[in-house]
Design a protein around this motif. Sequence first.
Motif, PDB file in Angstrom:
ATOM      1  N   ILE A  40      49.223  47.277  34.519  1.00 51.05           N
ATOM      2  CA  ILE A  40      48.211  47.260  33.464  1.00 51.05           C
ATOM      3  C   ILE A  40      48.631  46.232  32.416  1.00 51.05           C
ATOM      4  N   ARG A  41      47.752  45.282  32.194  1.00 48.72           N
ATOM      5  CA  ARG A  41      48.049  44.247  31.217  1.00 48.72           C
ATOM      6  C   ARG A  41      47.612  44.734  29.843  1.00 48.72           C
ATOM      7  N   THR A  42      48.471  44.513  28.864  1.00 49.67           N
ATOM      8  CA  THR A  42      48.088  44.900  27.502  1.00 49.67           C
ATOM      9  C   THR A  42      46.986  43.956  27.019  1.00 49.67           C
ATOM     10  N   ASP A  51      37.351  33.486  25.071  1.00 46.34           N
ATOM     11  CA  ASP A  51      35.969  33.905  25.390  1.00 46.34           C
ATOM     12  C   ASP A  51      35.788  35.415  25.310  1.00 46.34           C
ATOM     13  N   LYS A  52      36.872  36.159  25.105  1.00 45.55           N
ATOM     14  CA  LYS A  52      36.741  37.625  25.006  1.00 45.55           C
ATOM     15  C   LYS A  52      36.804  38.035  23.537  1.00 45.55           C
ATOM     16  N   GLN A  53      35.654  38.014  22.877  1.00 46.74           N
ATOM     17  CA  GLN A  53      35.609  38.306  21.448  1.00 46.74           C
ATOM     18  C   GLN A  53      35.147  39.743  21.229  1.00 46.74           C
ATOM     19  N   ASP A  71      39.705  22.835  29.287  1.00 44.27           N
ATOM     20  CA  ASP A  71      39.102  24.094  28.871  1.00 44.27           C
ATOM     21  C   ASP A  71      38.515  24.824  30.080  1.00 44.27           C
ATOM     22  N   ARG A  72      38.993  26.038  30.351  1.00 43.89           N
ATOM     23  CA  ARG A  72      38.510  26.770  31.527  1.00 43.89           C
ATOM     24  C   ARG A  72      37.053  27.204  31.378  1.00 43.89           C
ATOM     25  N   GLN A  73      36.534  27.191  30.138  1.00 48.33           N
ATOM     26  CA  GLN A  73      35.159  27.607  29.887  1.00 48.33           C
ATOM     27  C   GLN A  73      34.148  26.489  30.140  1.00 48.33           C
ATOM     28  N   SER A 126      35.340  31.428  33.835  1.00 48.11           N
ATOM     29  CA  SER A 126      35.059  32.292  32.686  1.00 48.11           C
ATOM     30  C   SER A 126      35.254  33.749  33.108  1.00 48.11           C
ATOM     31  N   HIS A 127      35.385  34.610  32.117  1.00 47.35           N
ATOM     32  CA  HIS A 127      35.600  36.012  32.454  1.00 47.35           C
ATOM     33  C   HIS A 127      34.350  36.675  33.025  1.00 47.35           C
ATOM     34  N   THR A 128      33.170  36.086  32.758  1.00 46.77           N
ATOM     35  CA  THR A 128      31.956  36.635  33.356  1.00 46.77           C
ATOM     36  C   THR A 128      31.988  36.391  34.864  1.00 46.77           C
ATOM     37  N   ALA A 129      32.400  35.189  35.270  1.00 42.72           N
ATOM     38  CA  ALA A 129      32.507  34.902  36.700  1.00 42.72           C
ATOM     39  C   ALA A 129      33.573  35.799  37.335  1.00 42.72           C
ATOM     40  N   ILE A 130      34.672  35.993  36.621  1.00 44.68           N
ATOM     41  CA  ILE A 130      35.749  36.842  37.139  1.00 44.68           C
ATOM     42  C   ILE A 130      35.243  38.276  37.311  1.00 44.68           C
ATOM     43  N   LEU A 131      34.459  38.732  36.325  1.00 46.42           N
ATOM     44  CA  LEU A 131      33.902  40.083  36.426  1.00 46.42           C
ATOM     45  C   LEU A 131      32.985  40.208  37.640  1.00 46.42           C
ATOM     46  N   PHE A 145      45.205  45.039  35.853  1.00 45.56           N
ATOM     47  CA  PHE A 145      44.117  45.828  35.246  1.00 45.56           C
ATOM     48  C   PHE A 145      43.917  45.179  33.889  1.00 45.56           C
ATOM     49  N   ARG A 146      42.766  44.480  33.718  1.00 47.62           N
ATOM     50  CA  ARG A 146      42.498  43.792  32.447  1.00 47.62           C
ATOM     51  C   ARG A 146      42.059  44.841  31.419  1.00 47.62           C
ATOM     52  N   SER A 147      43.037  45.397  30.709  1.00 46.91           N
ATOM     53  CA  SER A 147      42.742  46.530  29.820  1.00 46.91           C
ATOM     54  C   SER A 147      41.781  46.149  28.695  1.00 46.91           C
ATOM     55  N   ILE A 205      52.960  34.609  33.470  1.00 48.75           N
ATOM     56  CA  ILE A 205      53.346  33.205  33.325  1.00 48.75           C
ATOM     57  C   ILE A 205      52.040  32.442  33.299  1.00 48.75           C
ATOM     58  N   GLU A 206      51.608  32.035  32.123  1.00 48.43           N
ATOM     59  CA  GLU A 206      50.328  31.320  32.047  1.00 48.43           C
ATOM     60  C   GLU A 206      50.347  30.190  31.023  1.00 48.43           C
ATOM     61  N   THR A 207      51.551  29.890  30.537  1.00 54.52           N
ATOM     62  CA  THR A 207      51.679  28.728  29.644  1.00 54.52           C
ATOM     63  C   THR A 207      52.798  27.840  30.189  1.00 54.52           C
ATOM     64  N   CYS A 228      48.113  36.507  39.809  1.00 55.65           N
ATOM     65  CA  CYS A 228      46.932  37.354  39.578  1.00 55.65           C
ATOM     66  C   CYS A 228      45.752  36.534  39.079  1.00 55.65           C
ATOM     67  N   GLY A 229      45.928  35.212  38.953  1.00 56.11           N
ATOM     68  CA  GLY A 229      44.796  34.348  38.593  1.00 56.11           C
ATOM     69  C   GLY A 229      43.915  34.160  39.821  1.00 56.11           C
ATOM     70  N   GLU A 230      42.760  33.539  39.615  1.00 55.86           N
ATOM     71  CA  GLU A 230      41.779  33.406  40.696  1.00 55.86           C
ATOM     72  C   GLU A 230      42.303  32.587  41.875  1.00 55.86           C
ATOM     73  N   VAL A 281      51.714  35.299  37.742  1.00 58.38           N
ATOM     74  CA  VAL A 281      51.213  34.025  37.230  1.00 58.38           C
ATOM     75  C   VAL A 281      49.697  34.086  37.025  1.00 58.38           C
ATOM     76  N   GLY A 282      49.287  33.801  35.797  1.00 57.45           N
ATOM     77  CA  GLY A 282      47.856  33.725  35.475  1.00 57.45           C
ATOM     78  C   GLY A 282      47.439  32.284  35.657  1.00 57.45           C
ATOM     79  N   THR A 283      47.012  31.952  36.873  1.00 60.19           N
ATOM     80  CA  THR A 283      46.732  30.542  37.173  1.00 60.19           C
ATOM     81  C   THR A 283      45.503  30.009  36.442  1.00 60.19           C
ATOM     82  N   ASN A 284      44.623  30.915  35.989  1.00 60.32           N
ATOM     83  CA  ASN A 284      43.438  30.421  35.254  1.00 60.32           C
ATOM     84  C   ASN A 284      43.892  29.752  33.963  1.00 60.32           C
ATOM     85  N   ASP A 285      44.714  30.473  33.213  1.00 59.51           N
ATOM     86  CA  ASP A 285      45.210  29.889  31.963  1.00 59.51           C
ATOM     87  C   ASP A 285      46.285  28.851  32.220  1.00 59.51           C
ATOM     88  N   LEU A 286      47.132  29.086  33.231  1.00 53.31           N
ATOM     89  CA  LEU A 286      48.184  28.096  33.494  1.00 53.31           C
ATOM     90  C   LEU A 286      47.556  26.735  33.813  1.00 53.31           C
TER      91      LEU A 286
HETATM   92  C1  PEP Z   1      44.791  34.103  34.182  1.00 50.29           C
HETATM   93  O1  PEP Z   1      44.792  33.477  33.113  1.00 50.29           O
HETATM   94  O2  PEP Z   1      44.935  33.570  35.291  1.00 50.29           O
HETATM   95  C2  PEP Z   1      44.597  35.566  34.173  1.00 50.29           C
HETATM   96  C3  PEP Z   1      44.766  36.293  35.247  1.00 50.29           C
HETATM   97  O3  PEP Z   1      44.190  36.133  32.996  1.00 50.29           O
HETATM   98  P1  PEP Z   1      42.701  35.967  32.424  1.00 50.29           P
HETATM   99  O4  PEP Z   1      41.873  35.290  33.477  1.00 50.29           O
HETATM  100  O5  PEP Z   1      42.178  37.312  32.113  1.00 50.29           O
HETATM  101  O6  PEP Z   1      42.924  35.120  31.217  1.00 50.29           O
END
Ligand code: PEP
Length: 551
Positions: free
Chosen positions: A330-332, A338-340, A463-465, A187-192, A294-296, A429-431, A501-503, A450-455
Amino acid sequence: MILMQGKGVAKGVVNGPIYFFQRPNTAISDAPAADIEAEKARVAAAQVKSADQLSALADKAREEAGEETAILFETHAMFVEDEDYVDCMMNALEEKRCTAEKAVQTAGEEFSAMLAAMDDPYMQARAADIKDVTRRILNNLMGIVEGGINSEEPVILAADDLAPSETLQLDKSKILGFITQGGSGNSHTAILARTMGIPAICGLGDALKEEQNGRMAYIDGETGQVAIEPDELTLSLFQSKQEKQRELKELMETMKGQKDVTLDGREIMVYCNIGSPEDVPAVVANDGQGIGLFRSEFLYLASSDYPSEEEQFKAYKEVAAAMGGKRVVIRTLDIGADKQVDYFQMHKEENPALGVRAIRICLNRPEVFRTQLRALYRASAYGKVAIMFPMITSVWEVRECKRACQKVMAELDAEGTPYSKDTEIGIMIETPASVLVAEELAKEVDFFSVGTNDLTQYTLACDRQANDLGKFFDPHHPAVLRALKIAADAAHKAGIWIGICGELGADLALLETFLAIGIDELSVSPASVLPLRAEIRKSIAKTCTLEKLEC
Ligand code: PEP
Ligand code: MG
């Protein structure tokens, strides 16, 4: 002693009192008040409290941040008592017979709208000050503690779960660690928590109870163990791990300033992930060679309204300038799932992770996108900014993003506003779709990340959550690793670089696999930089084929 077992999601051993997060009730009722005189007295008391807080802040700022900031707080203290603003509140109370909260809210909205409509830019800018002052008075009326933690001492923050927007608004200087009943490591809270270098444990379930508030505890963000009032043996185990942690940190420090080269001579870029300009000192302290993500969107999440071009420009410029010419990706905006963000007023979705999120929102709302792109390009004049688009699935999306960039550049040219024409454009690259069309996508951009969390989420349909998927959410799955390899080969064929750039980028067990796949850059939380560098220097890059990434 009470022992609990959760899932360690951000490493580190800390000890301190447990503090249960109080979720403030911010709903303001429209119902009429029973006693208007009593409501007036409540407004007056909240005004006095706010003015006192602001003059204390002005004194503190004068010592620590300088005269300019001190004057800002003094001006806010004057606004609290401004005659017209106070009249506005009293009128609302008399006419609407409403609660103190409703009167203050109404006065804030009316008075700031009036200022914003004025011709004088100085007066227009005061609208933001009134909003800020109104928020302070409202917080005092409703007993909401700024920064969320009503404690002088730093604490181990406990909660059922925390949304990323809640985490962002907490006063980090008061947090030693996080422990939550629910939550997931992705989750993004853990990432934070990882980005901030704060140990965290999630998934403690019912073992974590509000009645434990105030009790002393040790937590280990690696093993996921929590010990409340540990016995002697447990205490000595936690303390010896803390000691080892200190020694390791000292050893890591000796690696600063050195190149990140494998035993067989492959150089890797080790960058950092950040969520705000406040994270840059940690990047510099850990010797990150650049910023790979940079998660803008955290700027949007920390704000109660759309951040203006100027606000965004200031944040991006600060990061670009502080990195002194090193690359800052910087990511747009990547909200949704989970980021509402309330003020976006998104429709409720059955499956938000598959809904209108990230680049889909930007392409649907060209004005929001344009504001951000203008801020990004303007910041590019102050450092080496690269722009990255999230959640790409199709070539047409990238082309549309590039057209939006060209439009913004043409605007800036026409205005004579400086920006860098060499600003790189990349995509995440996350899909699975982006992997399968990676060759075509690579021809359009300067880099892949590569956003490996979403990939992992989208490749494995997990579900990553969710915190109960256990072994099914497996980022080491050959399907994920083969997706990386396909994307890496496509990138190199087109002559562009590829990073992660994923975890997963910080997963030392996979480092040699990433090197063999041909990954050029790893972007990790600042605290993961030095351990990663130590591992790179012991590694051999080799190469591998798709089939080698076995089941
Ligand atoms: C990812 O999906 O791996 C990623 C870096 O983006 P976010 O975790 O912010 O969705
Ligand atoms: Mg993502």
